[in-house]
Design a protein around this motif. Structure first.
Motif, PDB file in Angstrom:
ATOM      1  N   ILE A  40       0.848  -1.197   0.000  1.00 48.57           N
ATOM      2  CA  ILE A  40       0.000   0.000   0.000  1.00 48.57           C
ATOM      3  C   ILE A  40       0.881   1.244   0.000  1.00 48.57           C
ATOM      4  O   ILE A  40       1.836   1.340   0.765  1.00 48.57           O
TER       5      ILE A  40
ATOM      6  N   THR B 221      -1.404  -0.080  -5.215  1.00 51.01           N
ATOM      7  CA  THR B 221      -1.340  -1.429  -4.667  1.00 51.01           C
ATOM      8  C   THR B 221      -1.100  -2.408  -5.817  1.00 51.01           C
ATOM      9  O   THR B 221      -1.054  -2.027  -6.988  1.00 51.01           O
TER      10      THR B 221
ATOM     11  N   MET C  36      -8.182   2.794   1.425  1.00 49.46           N
ATOM     12  CA  MET C  36      -6.777   2.418   1.563  1.00 49.46           C
ATOM     13  C   MET C  36      -6.129   3.158   2.719  1.00 49.46           C
ATOM     14  O   MET C  36      -5.296   2.600   3.443  1.00 49.46           O
TER      15      MET C  36
ATOM     16  N   PRO D 216     -11.682  -1.120  -2.644  1.00 50.06           N
ATOM     17  CA  PRO D 216     -10.475  -1.623  -1.971  1.00 50.06           C
ATOM     18  C   PRO D 216     -10.883  -2.426  -0.730  1.00 50.06           C
ATOM     19  O   PRO D 216     -11.783  -2.024   0.007  1.00 50.06           O
TER      20      PRO D 216
END
Length: 518
Positions: A262, A272, A306, A342
């Motif tokens: 990440i 990612t 994220m 995500p």
């Protein structure tokens, strides 16, 4: 070489770290051997009663395993080990086999997840829109929302990178634009042409007053990162931690590694995929032929997930208490480019999110399933799903490495070729080298790019992350790269997959039985 240089090499951080690790292992093995030897001398004629006691203990452990709700594919090899080695099998399982999350850790994880859930709920998401567009996709996205706290976002766009060397210059450019914070989290890091320019930017940004955080997995980087890496990063003003520090093999916590990749910049940009921060990932160093890996960059509202997943693991692991709202996106977005979800998978909650997402994609596919994976080490559920999809007329294709990084994993991967190709699954091996990408592309409308391999360790033990994409333009690029990679690969026929030596036919079933323990 003069004495000063020899002295410097001997006392290098890497040498000291490896010497300390070797000494720890030797001392522990010696203690076990010596203790057992003394025990045998003392108990003499009573050894048979000690044997009975150990056997009873091992039987109780087997009953405990049977009663537990862990995956049967993980139960069976442990039961075999315990029954074959009744004296020590039960003890070995207690030390290595069980999940070793304490009640305190679980409670802290629950609190962190509740905090993360509140942060995610504070910003808009669009699951209901997907319900109106496609009920099959909605089922998948609802699973992620309800079981992984992973909402579906709009107002996001993406760029797909077919190779690490395609991603690196874009990442460096985006890092240079950072104005508020940078978060980075990787499994493998190693000083070189890839990591060094990143660290230089992080150092400058930290000196400018930005919040810069960097964490990496201890076990993943143990042979690659100097022992003083964390202290050097902190001296540069970068908040740095080593995840789950690897001190000794005596214990099972090294099973639960941070395999995520990440990078979040100002809450607006996120990277990612499979690419770690080491030179082989940009083909600046050749280890196993050409290194084929992929990554994706998101810009927009989806990056918030994220940011939250990074902060959740950071706070939960290092006992910190961030206000997540301090790291909300610094821009407004107006992209019309599909939906992005995500998501992350934690071993501590025993919800196999990564596996279930893959299974849902396979089971609901109608036209095709394109998979790229470095390891194809499957349980019966996954094998059955792939076979049923192929038998139902779905075009199932899987690209695996042509040159392996791990010989046993390669043998295990090939051991599944016969049953899959016999059912109509097309297997391709990437001729130029090693495939490290983790890609699913389904029916031209869904795709997954992330860190999640098709093996038990990745699907059950590790911390992982990925992005599920629906109806976005980037899916066309993912599919195009897949088809291009397939042209560089060799198709494995059913007849070829059956041609195995007698030794392999005897050995592979044993390796497959114990593969969840590798």
């Amino acid at each position: 070489m003069n004495d000063k240089k020899i002295h410097k090499r001997i006392l290098s951080p890497f040498a000291v770290k490896m010497a300390a690790l070797a000494l720890a292992v030797i001392v522990q093995v010696a203690l076990i051997v010596v203790s057992f030897g003394l025990l045998v001398d003392r108990i003499g004629p009573f050894i048979k009663y000690v044997n009975i006691a150990f056997e009873i203990f091992s039987l109780l452990v087997v009953l405990y395993i049977i009663k537990s709700d862990i995956n049967p594919v993980y139960k069976i090899p442990w039961m075999v080990v315990i029954m074959v080695f009744p004296l020590f099998g039960g003890v070995i399982y207690i030390v290595y086999g069980r999940y070793h999350f304490s009640k305190r850790e679980i409670a802290r994880n629950v609190r962190t997840m509740e905090k993360a859930r509140g942060a995610l709920d504070s910003r808009p998401y669009y699951n209901d829109e997907i319900k109106e567009r496609d009920s099959d996709v909605y089922v998948q996205t609802e699973y992620l929302l309800n079981r992984a706290d992973a909402p579906a976002y709009r107002n996001t766009t993406a760029q797909f990178f077919p190779l690490g060397e395609d991603m690196l210059p874009v990442m460096l450019k985006e890092l240079e634009k950072a104005e508020h914070f940078i978060f980075m989290e990787y499994f493998i890091i190693q000083e070189g042409e890839m990591l060094n320019p990143i660290i230089e930017i992080l150092e400058r940004k930290a000196a400018q007053g930005l919040e810069v955080r960097f964490m990496y997995d201890s076990f993943g980087s143990i042979l690659k990162t100097p022992a003083d890496f964390v202290s050097k990063m902190r001296q540069k003003g970068i908040k740095c931690y080593e995840f789950n520090s690897f001190v000794t093999v005596y214990g099972s916590r090294y099973n639960n590694r941070d395999h995520r990749k990440i990078c979040v910049i100002d809450g607006n940009v996120g990277f990612t995929g499979g690419i770690n921060l080491a030179d082989e990932y940009i083909n600046a160093k050749t280890l196993y032929g050409h290194w084929k890996d992929t990554a994706i960059m998101l810009k927009g509202e989806a990056v918030w997930s994220m940011t939250v997943m990074f902060l959740s693991l950071w706070d939960g692991s290092f006992r910190q208490a961030d206000n997540f709202e301090n790291f909300v996106p610094t821009r407004e977005f107006d992209y019309d480019d599909g939906y992005f979800i995500p998501y992350t998978d934690y071993p501590i909650d025993e919800e196999t999110v990564g596996k279930n997402v893959y299974l849902n994609l396979i089971n609901r596919a109608k036209d095709h399933i394109y998979i790229m994976t470095p390891y194809l080490i499957l349980d019966n559920v996954m094998v059955t799903a792939l076979i049923n999809a192929a038998k139902s007329g779905v075009d199932v294709r899987i690209i695996t490495p042509g040159i392996p990084d791990k010989k046993i994993a390669f043998m295990l991967t090939r051991s599944y070729y016969e049953v899959l190709t016999n059912s109509g699954v097309a297997i391709y091996e990437y001729t130029p080298g090693f495939v490290h990408a983790k890609i699913f592309e389904v029916d031209d409308k869904l795709a997954v790019v992330g860190t999640i391999n098709l093996d038990y360790r990745s699907l059950a033990h590790h911390y992982e992350n990925a992005v599920l994409i629906y109806g976005a333009k980037v899916i066309e690029h993912i599919k195009a790269d897949y088809l291009d990679t397939m042209k560089k690969s060799r198709r494995v026929t059913y007849e070829e997959s059956r041609r195995q030596s007698l030794l392999k036919r005897l050995l592979l079933p044993i390796l497959r039985l114990f593969s969840p323990l590798f």
